[in-house]
Motif scaffolding. Structure first.
Motif, PDB file in Angstrom:
ATOM      1  N   ASN A  72     -42.504   4.477  25.697  1.00  0.00           N
ATOM      2  CA  ASN A  72     -41.564   5.551  25.740  1.00  0.00           C
ATOM      3  C   ASN A  72     -41.021   5.634  24.345  1.00  0.00           C
ATOM      4  O   ASN A  72     -40.521   4.519  23.868  1.00  0.00           O
ATOM      5  CB  ASN A  72     -40.365   5.042  26.661  1.00  0.00           C
ATOM      6  CG  ASN A  72     -39.361   6.046  26.973  1.00  0.00           C
ATOM      7  OD1 ASN A  72     -39.196   6.885  26.021  1.00  0.00           O
ATOM      8  ND2 ASN A  72     -38.414   5.834  27.865  1.00  0.00           N
ATOM      9  N   ALA A  73     -41.091   6.480  23.720  1.00  0.00           N
ATOM     10  CA  ALA A  73     -40.783   6.876  22.235  1.00  0.00           C
ATOM     11  C   ALA A  73     -39.280   6.586  22.132  1.00  0.00           C
ATOM     12  O   ALA A  73     -38.887   6.160  21.115  1.00  0.00           O
ATOM     13  CB  ALA A  73     -40.750   8.230  21.723  1.00  0.00           C
ATOM     14  N   HIS A  74     -38.434   6.859  23.056  1.00  0.00           N
ATOM     15  CA  HIS A  74     -36.739   6.987  23.061  1.00  0.00           C
ATOM     16  C   HIS A  74     -36.627   5.534  23.194  1.00  0.00           C
ATOM     17  O   HIS A  74     -35.271   5.055  22.906  1.00  0.00           O
ATOM     18  CB  HIS A  74     -36.279   7.551  24.154  1.00  0.00           C
ATOM     19  CG  HIS A  74     -36.541   9.256  24.046  1.00  0.00           C
ATOM     20  ND1 HIS A  74     -35.963   9.939  22.954  1.00  0.00           N
ATOM     21  CD2 HIS A  74     -37.300   9.910  24.795  1.00  0.00           C
ATOM     22  CE1 HIS A  74     -36.418  11.014  22.909  1.00  0.00           C
ATOM     23  NE2 HIS A  74     -37.273  11.263  24.199  1.00  0.00           N
ATOM     24  N   ALA A  75     -37.292   4.672  23.684  1.00  0.00           N
ATOM     25  CA  ALA A  75     -36.970   3.248  23.938  1.00  0.00           C
ATOM     26  C   ALA A  75     -37.560   2.059  22.643  1.00  0.00           C
ATOM     27  O   ALA A  75     -37.329   1.026  22.872  1.00  0.00           O
ATOM     28  CB  ALA A  75     -37.615   2.435  25.187  1.00  0.00           C
ATOM     29  N   MET A  76     -38.324   2.730  21.649  1.00  0.00           N
ATOM     30  CA  MET A  76     -38.967   2.161  20.557  1.00  0.00           C
ATOM     31  C   MET A  76     -37.929   1.998  19.408  1.00  0.00           C
ATOM     32  O   MET A  76     -37.224   2.891  19.160  1.00  0.00           O
ATOM     33  CB  MET A  76     -40.096   2.490  20.203  1.00  0.00           C
ATOM     34  CG  MET A  76     -41.072   2.677  21.462  1.00  0.00           C
ATOM     35  SD  MET A  76     -42.597   3.486  20.868  1.00  0.00           S
ATOM     36  CE  MET A  76     -43.691   3.245  22.077  1.00  0.00           C
ATOM     37  N   PHE A  77     -37.795   0.949  18.698  1.00  0.00           N
ATOM     38  CA  PHE A  77     -37.172   0.681  17.570  1.00  0.00           C
ATOM     39  C   PHE A  77     -37.598   1.395  16.378  1.00  0.00           C
ATOM     40  O   PHE A  77     -38.980   1.535  16.269  1.00  0.00           O
ATOM     41  CB  PHE A  77     -36.987  -0.673  17.058  1.00  0.00           C
ATOM     42  CG  PHE A  77     -36.035  -1.505  17.768  1.00  0.00           C
ATOM     43  CD1 PHE A  77     -34.686  -1.176  17.669  1.00  0.00           C
ATOM     44  CD2 PHE A  77     -36.251  -2.457  18.844  1.00  0.00           C
ATOM     45  CE1 PHE A  77     -33.755  -1.853  18.314  1.00  0.00           C
ATOM     46  CE2 PHE A  77     -35.414  -3.121  19.319  1.00  0.00           C
ATOM     47  CZ  PHE A  77     -33.876  -2.753  19.084  1.00  0.00           C
ATOM     48  N   THR A  78     -37.087   2.249  15.620  1.00  0.00           N
ATOM     49  CA  THR A  78     -37.594   2.840  14.427  1.00  0.00           C
ATOM     50  C   THR A  78     -36.586   2.643  13.295  1.00  0.00           C
ATOM     51  O   THR A  78     -35.565   2.409  13.308  1.00  0.00           O
ATOM     52  CB  THR A  78     -37.484   4.366  14.459  1.00  0.00           C
ATOM     53  OG1 THR A  78     -36.216   4.902  14.733  1.00  0.00           O
ATOM     54  CG2 THR A  78     -38.568   4.779  15.934  1.00  0.00           C
ATOM     55  N   ILE A  79     -37.310   2.131  12.254  1.00  0.00           N
ATOM     56  CA  ILE A  79     -36.486   2.126  10.844  1.00  0.00           C
ATOM     57  C   ILE A  79     -36.280   3.627  10.085  1.00  0.00           C
ATOM     58  O   ILE A  79     -37.360   4.129   9.882  1.00  0.00           O
ATOM     59  CB  ILE A  79     -37.243   0.950  10.009  1.00  0.00           C
ATOM     60  CG1 ILE A  79     -37.242  -0.162  10.757  1.00  0.00           C
ATOM     61  CG2 ILE A  79     -36.441   0.844   8.764  1.00  0.00           C
ATOM     62  CD1 ILE A  79     -36.176  -0.991  11.193  1.00  0.00           C
ATOM     63  N   THR A  80     -35.124   3.667   9.827  1.00  0.00           N
ATOM     64  CA  THR A  80     -34.829   4.926   9.033  1.00  0.00           C
ATOM     65  C   THR A  80     -34.223   4.747   7.577  1.00  0.00           C
ATOM     66  O   THR A  80     -33.512   3.768   7.676  1.00  0.00           O
ATOM     67  CB  THR A  80     -34.024   5.881   9.817  1.00  0.00           C
ATOM     68  OG1 THR A  80     -32.836   5.287  10.363  1.00  0.00           O
ATOM     69  CG2 THR A  80     -35.120   6.401  11.390  1.00  0.00           C
ATOM     70  N   ASN A 124     -29.856   0.143  10.421  1.00  0.00           N
ATOM     71  CA  ASN A 124     -30.741   0.174  11.291  1.00  0.00           C
ATOM     72  C   ASN A 124     -30.188  -1.446  12.183  1.00  0.00           C
ATOM     73  O   ASN A 124     -29.913  -2.298  11.586  1.00  0.00           O
ATOM     74  CB  ASN A 124     -32.004  -0.116  10.883  1.00  0.00           C
ATOM     75  CG  ASN A 124     -32.681   1.218  10.101  1.00  0.00           C
ATOM     76  OD1 ASN A 124     -32.902   2.131  10.859  1.00  0.00           O
ATOM     77  ND2 ASN A 124     -32.407   1.286   8.741  1.00  0.00           N
ATOM     78  N   LEU A 125     -30.370  -0.987  13.384  1.00  0.00           N
ATOM     79  CA  LEU A 125     -30.154  -2.419  14.331  1.00  0.00           C
ATOM     80  C   LEU A 125     -31.105  -3.617  14.112  1.00  0.00           C
ATOM     81  O   LEU A 125     -32.172  -3.471  14.149  1.00  0.00           O
ATOM     82  CB  LEU A 125     -30.070  -1.748  15.818  1.00  0.00           C
ATOM     83  CG  LEU A 125     -29.678  -3.075  16.914  1.00  0.00           C
ATOM     84  CD1 LEU A 125     -28.310  -3.321  16.424  1.00  0.00           C
ATOM     85  CD2 LEU A 125     -29.879  -2.513  18.250  1.00  0.00           C
ATOM     86  N   VAL A 126     -30.541  -4.623  13.624  1.00  0.00           N
ATOM     87  CA  VAL A 126     -31.555  -5.665  13.591  1.00  0.00           C
ATOM     88  C   VAL A 126     -30.995  -7.002  14.380  1.00  0.00           C
ATOM     89  O   VAL A 126     -31.722  -7.911  14.415  1.00  0.00           O
ATOM     90  CB  VAL A 126     -31.248  -6.175  11.977  1.00  0.00           C
ATOM     91  CG1 VAL A 126     -32.061  -4.940  11.300  1.00  0.00           C
ATOM     92  CG2 VAL A 126     -30.166  -6.344  11.703  1.00  0.00           C
ATOM     93  N   GLY A 127     -29.905  -7.035  14.853  1.00  0.00           N
ATOM     94  CA  GLY A 127     -29.411  -8.255  15.838  1.00  0.00           C
ATOM     95  C   GLY A 127     -28.055  -8.134  16.665  1.00  0.00           C
ATOM     96  O   GLY A 127     -27.743  -7.073  16.357  1.00  0.00           O
TER      97      GLY A 127
END
Length: 220
Positions: A72-80, A124-127
Motif C-alpha cells: 500500500n503506497a499510502h502506508a510506506m515511508f518516503t524520504i522527501t 521526515n519522520l525518523v523516530g
C-alpha cells in the motif's frame, strides 16, 4: 481495540504462548516501520502476564491491519526533500524537530499519564514513542513536562548521532522541541530557582532540562 469484558481471566498456557508470539512480532514492527500502532501495542502489552481471549483478538486485529498495509503506497515511508532545511535557507534551523504531547491520567487503573512524541529529520519522520509514564502526574503541566523531558532524552542522543554522521548544523544549532503546553514551556525556560508547587515533584527534570537549554542543546 475492544475493551475486555473479562479483566481477570483464568490462565491458559496455550493462549499465553500464542499471545506473546504475536505481540513480539507486532512490537518489532511498531518500533521500526509502523508508528500508527505504537499506542495500541503499548496498551495491550499490559496484559502480557495473563492475556484474555479479547486481548488475543486485539493482537490478531493488529496483524490484519498490518496485512492490509502490504504493497500500500499510502502506508510506506518516503524520504522527501524540504527546502526549509537547506543550508542556503535564511531560517537556518536544526534538522531535528520533535513534537511531543501527554495525556493526563490516561490509564484508568493506575491513573498514570501517557507520553507521546515523534521526531523528524529534515521534515521526515525518523523516530516515535508512545508509552505510559513511570509515575503518576499531579497536574497537566507535570505530565506535559515529563513528555518533553522524554523527548529531550531522545533528542540529545539523536543529535549526537546525526552530528557524528557529518551534519554540521546538528552540532551548532539547538534541537527544536514543539509542545502545546504553555505551562511546561514556561517551566523549561524559567530560571532553575523558580521551582514552585506545580513543579516541585519534577525538580530534578527541571534542573536537567534547564541545563540543556542554557548550553543551547535544546530549544522549546
Amino acid at each position: 481495540m475492544t475493551n475486555d469484558p473479562d479483566p481477570h481471566p483464568v490462565f491458559d498456557k496455550e493462549r499465553y504462548t500464542l499471545f506473546r508470539s504475536i505481540l513480539g512480532k507486532v512490537s518489532h514492527i511498531a518500533n521500526f516501520t509502523h508508528p500508527d500502532i505504537s499506542t495500541a501495542v503499548s496498551l495491550v502489552s499490559k496484559k502480557m502476564a495473563n492475556p484474555s481471549q479479547q486481548d488475543l483478538l486485539n493482537v490478531w486485529d493488529m496483524l490484519w491491519y498490518l496485512y492490509g498495509t502490504v504493497n500500500n503506497a499510502h502506508a510506506m515511508f518516503t524520504i522527501t526533500y524540504n527546502s526549509h532545511f537547506s543550508p542556503t535557507s535564511k531560517s537556518r534551523q536544526h534538522p531535528v524537530h520533535i513534537c511531543c504531547d501527554a495525556d493526563l491520567s490516561n490509564d484508568a487503573e493506575t491513573r498514570r499519564s501517557r507520553t507521546g512524541y515523534s521526531s523528524y529529520l529534515f521534515g521526515n519522520l525518523v523516530g516515535w514513542c508512545s508509552r505510559r509514564q513511570a509515575s503518576v502526574s499531579l497536574s497537566t503541566a507535570e505530565s506535559e513536562y515529563m513528555a518533553i523531558s522524554a523527548s529531550a532524552q531522545f533528542g540529545k542522543w539523536y543529535k549526537g548521532l546525526v552530528g557524528d554522521m557529518g551534519l554540521e548544523m546538528a552540532i551548532y544549532e539547538p534541537i527544536v522541541i514543539l509542545t502545546d503546553s504553555r505551562s511546561a514551556q514556561h517551566i523549561a525556560n524559567s530560571p532553575i530557582i523558580q521551582v514552585n508547587k506545580y513543579s516541585r515533584h519534577i525538580s530534578q527534570r527541571v534542573h536537567w532540562f534547564r541545563a540543556l537549554i542554557m548550553d543551547s542543546t535544546l530549544r522549546v
